[in-house]
Every structure is written in structure tokens, then in C-alpha cells.
Scaffold this motif. Structure first.
Motif, PDB file in Angstrom:
ATOM      1  N   GLY A 189       0.859  -1.248   0.278  1.00  0.00           N
ATOM      2  CA  GLY A 189       0.024   0.050  -0.046  1.00  0.00           C
ATOM      3  C   GLY A 189       0.634   1.296  -0.010  1.00  0.00           C
ATOM      4  N   PRO A 190       1.828   1.533   0.849  1.00  0.00           N
ATOM      5  CA  PRO A 190       2.615   2.737   0.956  1.00  0.00           C
ATOM      6  C   PRO A 190       3.331   2.932  -0.438  1.00  0.00           C
ATOM      7  CG  PRO A 190       2.600   1.339   2.960  1.00  0.00           C
ATOM      8  CD  PRO A 190       2.270   0.456   1.939  1.00  0.00           C
ATOM      9  N   TYR A 191       3.687   2.203  -1.126  1.00  0.00           N
ATOM     10  CA  TYR A 191       4.594   2.367  -2.212  1.00  0.00           C
ATOM     11  C   TYR A 191       3.722   3.185  -3.418  1.00  0.00           C
ATOM     12  CZ  TYR A 191       7.808  -0.522  -0.309  1.00  0.00           C
ATOM     13  OH  TYR A 191       8.829  -1.341   0.411  1.00  0.00           O
ATOM     14  N   ASP A 192       4.604   4.299  -3.876  1.00  0.00           N
ATOM     15  CA  ASP A 192       3.964   5.407  -4.663  1.00  0.00           C
ATOM     16  C   ASP A 192       3.970   5.196  -6.134  1.00  0.00           C
ATOM     17  OD1 ASP A 192       5.885   6.846  -2.226  1.00  0.00           O
ATOM     18  OD2 ASP A 192       3.534   7.569  -2.412  1.00  0.00           O
ATOM     19  N   TYR A 193       4.899   4.136  -6.452  1.00  0.00           N
ATOM     20  CA  TYR A 193       5.137   4.009  -8.061  1.00  0.00           C
ATOM     21  C   TYR A 193       5.235   2.246  -8.268  1.00  0.00           C
ATOM     22  CZ  TYR A 193       5.609   8.981  -8.062  1.00  0.00           C
ATOM     23  OH  TYR A 193       5.272  10.430  -8.026  1.00  0.00           O
ATOM     24  N   TRP A 194       4.754   1.849  -9.259  1.00  0.00           N
ATOM     25  CA  TRP A 194       4.991   0.466  -9.429  1.00  0.00           C
ATOM     26  C   TRP A 194       5.335   0.206 -10.955  1.00  0.00           C
ATOM     27  CZ3 TRP A 194       4.398  -3.376  -6.032  1.00  0.00           C
ATOM     28  CH2 TRP A 194       3.976  -2.911  -4.792  1.00  0.00           C
ATOM     29  N   GLY A 195       6.299  -0.762 -11.288  1.00  0.00           N
ATOM     30  CA  GLY A 195       6.489  -1.124 -12.563  1.00  0.00           C
ATOM     31  C   GLY A 195       5.359  -2.042 -13.182  1.00  0.00           C
TER      32      GLY A 195
END
Length: 124
Positions: free
Chosen positions: A109-115
Motif C-alpha cells: 500500500g505505501p509504495y507510490d510507483y510500480w513497474g
């Protein structure tokens, strides 16, 4: 915006190795962390490993400790995941993620960007 591009997935026999790469581009941050998560069919996305890009502190899920190694190249804004002694249960889509405050979290949840994800297939 930030773009994360993963590479290095593929098919490997049990006991083999793969190295994943994740290159970040776009907006930069003074302190950030990058992590790897994986998701197998029918399962939730789970934490694999993470690294703080400034200090290089590393964090691992118990299931991969001693087999996987996360590392970074700050000059290239790239993080790597060296995966050794792969098991069939490691088979999943692996995602790279960026957290833009430098904190490491064990949930997605806390991660802002994803590959976009890269498939890792381990044959038994």
C-alpha cells in the motif's frame, strides 16, 4: 511522474538463478526506497525485498533470506534482485516499487510507483 521498468524475468529450472533489474526514470527524490514484491495466481501481492537508496540498508522476507540479494546502483537509479536457488514456490510476477520518503514498508500500500511486472517461472 516516475517510470519503473523491470527486466530479467524468464524460465529457469529449480535450483537455478535469475537477476531482475528495475530502472527508475522521471522525477527524482532525495531519499527513497525501492522494493520488490511478487504475486502468484490467486494470491495477494507479497513483499520480497527492499533497499533504501541513500544508505543501502536491505530488508528481506523470511522466505527468501539467504537466497535472494537486493542491491542498487544509484548512478543508474537501478535496483537489482539476484535470485539464487530458485524454488517452484518462487514462481510469480515480480514487481518493482518505489517509496518516495525513504521508508521501507512490508506491505504494498505505501509504495507510490510500480513497474509493469516481470514473470518468473520456475520449473521443477
Amino acid at each position: 511522474q516516475v517510470q519503473l521498468v523491470e527486466s530479467g524475468g524468464g524460465l529457469v529450472q529449480a535450483g537455478g538463478s535469475l537477476r531482475l533489474s528495475c530502472a527508475a526514470s522521471g522525477r527524482t527524490f532525495s531519499r527513497y526506497a525501492m522494493g520488490w514484491f511478487r504475486q502468484a495466481p490467486g494470491k495477494e501481492r507479497e513483499f520480497v525485498a527492499a533497499i533504501t537508496m541513500s544508505s543501502g540498508n536491505t530488508y528481506y522476507a523470511d522466505s527468501v533470506k539467504g537466497r535472494f540479494t537486493i542491491s542498487r546502483d544509484n548512478a543508474k537509479n537501478t535496483v537489482y534482485l539476484q535470485m539464487n536457488s530458485l524454488k517452484p514456490e518462487d514462481m510469480a510476477v515480480y514487481y518493482c516499487a518505489l517509496e518516495n520518503s525513504g521508508a521501507v514498508y512490508y506491505t504494498a500500500g505505501p509504495y507510490d510507483y510500480w513497474g509493469q511486472g516481470t514473470q518468473v517461472t520456475v520449473s521443477s
